[in-house]
Design a protein around this motif. Structure first.
Motif, short mmCIF file in Angstrom:
data_model
loop_
_atom_site.label_atom_id
_atom_site.label_comp_id
_atom_site.label_asym_id
_atom_site.label_seq_id
_atom_site.Cartn_x
_atom_site.Cartn_y
_atom_site.Cartn_z
N THR A 1 0.85 -1.20 0.00
CA THR A 1 0.00 0.00 0.00
C THR A 1 0.88 1.25 0.00
N LEU A 2 0.63 2.14 -0.94
CA LEU A 2 1.41 3.37 -1.06
C LEU A 2 1.14 4.28 0.13
N LYS A 3 2.22 4.78 0.76
CA LYS A 3 2.11 5.73 1.86
C LYS A 3 2.49 7.10 1.33
N LEU A 4 1.55 8.04 1.40
CA LEU A 4 1.79 9.42 0.97
C LEU A 4 1.97 10.30 2.20
N TYR A 5 3.12 10.96 2.29
CA TYR A 5 3.42 11.82 3.41
C TYR A 5 2.97 13.24 3.08
N LEU A 6 2.14 13.78 3.94
CA LEU A 6 1.49 15.06 3.72
C LEU A 6 2.18 16.13 4.54
N SER A 7 2.51 17.26 3.92
CA SER A 7 3.02 18.41 4.66
C SER A 7 2.43 19.67 4.05
N ALA A 8 2.38 20.72 4.84
CA ALA A 8 1.79 21.98 4.39
C ALA A 8 2.78 22.77 3.54
N ASN A 9 2.25 23.39 2.48
CA ASN A 9 3.05 24.39 1.76
C ASN A 9 3.19 25.57 2.69
N THR A 10 4.31 26.26 2.60
CA THR A 10 4.49 27.46 3.42
C THR A 10 4.41 28.69 2.54
N GLU A 11 4.23 29.84 3.16
CA GLU A 11 4.17 31.09 2.40
C GLU A 11 5.48 31.36 1.68
N SER A 12 6.58 30.81 2.19
CA SER A 12 7.88 31.05 1.56
C SER A 12 8.06 30.24 0.27
N ASP A 13 7.17 29.26 0.04
CA ASP A 13 7.24 28.52 -1.22
C ASP A 13 6.88 29.49 -2.34
N SER A 14 7.74 29.62 -3.32
CA SER A 14 7.45 30.56 -4.40
C SER A 14 7.85 29.96 -5.73
N ASP A 15 7.41 30.60 -6.81
CA ASP A 15 7.71 30.12 -8.15
C ASP A 15 9.18 30.29 -8.51
N SER A 16 9.94 31.03 -7.71
CA SER A 16 11.35 31.23 -8.02
C SER A 16 12.21 30.06 -7.52
N ASP A 17 11.61 29.16 -6.75
CA ASP A 17 12.34 28.00 -6.27
C ASP A 17 12.47 26.97 -7.38
N PHE A 18 13.29 25.95 -7.14
CA PHE A 18 13.43 24.88 -8.11
C PHE A 18 12.09 24.18 -8.26
N VAL A 19 11.75 23.79 -9.46
CA VAL A 19 10.48 23.14 -9.72
C VAL A 19 10.74 21.81 -10.40
N LYS A 20 10.11 20.75 -9.90
CA LYS A 20 10.20 19.43 -10.52
C LYS A 20 9.09 19.35 -11.56
N VAL A 21 9.41 18.82 -12.72
CA VAL A 21 8.42 18.68 -13.79
C VAL A 21 8.26 17.20 -14.10
N SER A 22 7.01 16.76 -14.20
CA SER A 22 6.75 15.34 -14.44
C SER A 22 6.91 15.01 -15.92
N ARG A 23 6.86 13.71 -16.22
CA ARG A 23 7.00 13.25 -17.61
C ARG A 23 5.92 13.81 -18.51
N ASP A 24 4.73 14.05 -17.97
CA ASP A 24 3.66 14.57 -18.81
C ASP A 24 3.70 16.09 -18.93
N GLY A 25 4.79 16.72 -18.44
CA GLY A 25 5.00 18.15 -18.63
C GLY A 25 4.32 19.03 -17.60
N GLN A 26 3.63 18.44 -16.63
CA GLN A 26 2.97 19.25 -15.61
C GLN A 26 3.96 19.65 -14.53
N ARG A 27 3.71 20.80 -13.93
CA ARG A 27 4.52 21.21 -12.79
C ARG A 27 4.25 20.21 -11.68
N SER A 28 5.33 19.75 -11.05
CA SER A 28 5.15 18.67 -10.07
C SER A 28 5.44 19.08 -8.65
#
Length: 176
Positions: free
Chosen positions: A96-123
């Motif tokens: 069974t897949l375990k997904l670890y949940l955490s809150a985004n913070t206000e300091s998360d911004s678009d200027s940070d590194f961004v992971k992109v998935s194989r289907d081209g969506q922002r990940s």
């Protein structure tokens, strides 16, 4: 269903493409702090359903959104932000897949590194990943230094003895 899941695991193990229509539903665990919840996700729009389930479990708890990650077979935390990544994670999961949940913070911004998935969506943003602890220099004790010197002296004495014996053997062989 169990049979669909077994078929998916067989296809992943044999590296055959997985037909999403064979996956009727899947069970995952959501882990937030000390709270673990087991939920069943439908085949259609599993990620959107997961977001709704999280909203129902924790109303108004995450005004800036959430990060969802799982621990893969290489002990890396992998971010999940869309249906395809969620399906990939389920397919690769041994149980069974375990997904670890955490809150985004206000300091998360678009200027940070961004992971992109194989289907081209922002990940997801990569700035909140656990950072490895810096290695602390080892303190060497005086006893360890003394012991190391003794070992080095013994090695040097043994080397000299071996060289003498080799020299004798070479001279003896030359006389014969």
């Amino acid at each position: 269903s169990r049979r669909s899941l077994e078929d998916t695991h067989r296809r992943v193990a044999t590296k055959q493409p997985v037909n999403q229509s064979t996956i009727m539903s899947t069970t995952v665990k959501i882990v937030f702090k000390k709270d673990t919840r087991r939920v069943v996700l439908p085949q259609q729009a599993p990620f959107k359903n997961l977001e709704e389930i999280i909203d129902n479990f924790y109303p108004n708890r995450f005004p800036n959104g959430v990060h969802l990650r799982y621990l893969d077979d290489e002990k890396d935390y992998v971010t999940v932000t869309c249906d395809q990544e969620l399906l990939d994670a389920v397919e690769l999961s041994a149980s069974t897949l375990k997904l670890y949940l955490s809150a985004n913070t206000e300091s998360d911004s678009d200027s940070d590194f961004v992971k992109v998935s194989r289907d081209g969506q922002r990940s997801g943003l990569l700035n909140n990943l656990p950072k490895p602890e810096p290695e602390q220099p080892k303190t060497v004790q005086p006893e360890e230094v003394k012991e190391a010197k003794e070992v080095a002296e013994q090695a040097e004495a043994t080397k000299q003895e071996v060289e003498r014996e080799l020299s004798k053997a070479t001279k003896k062989a030359a006389k014969e």
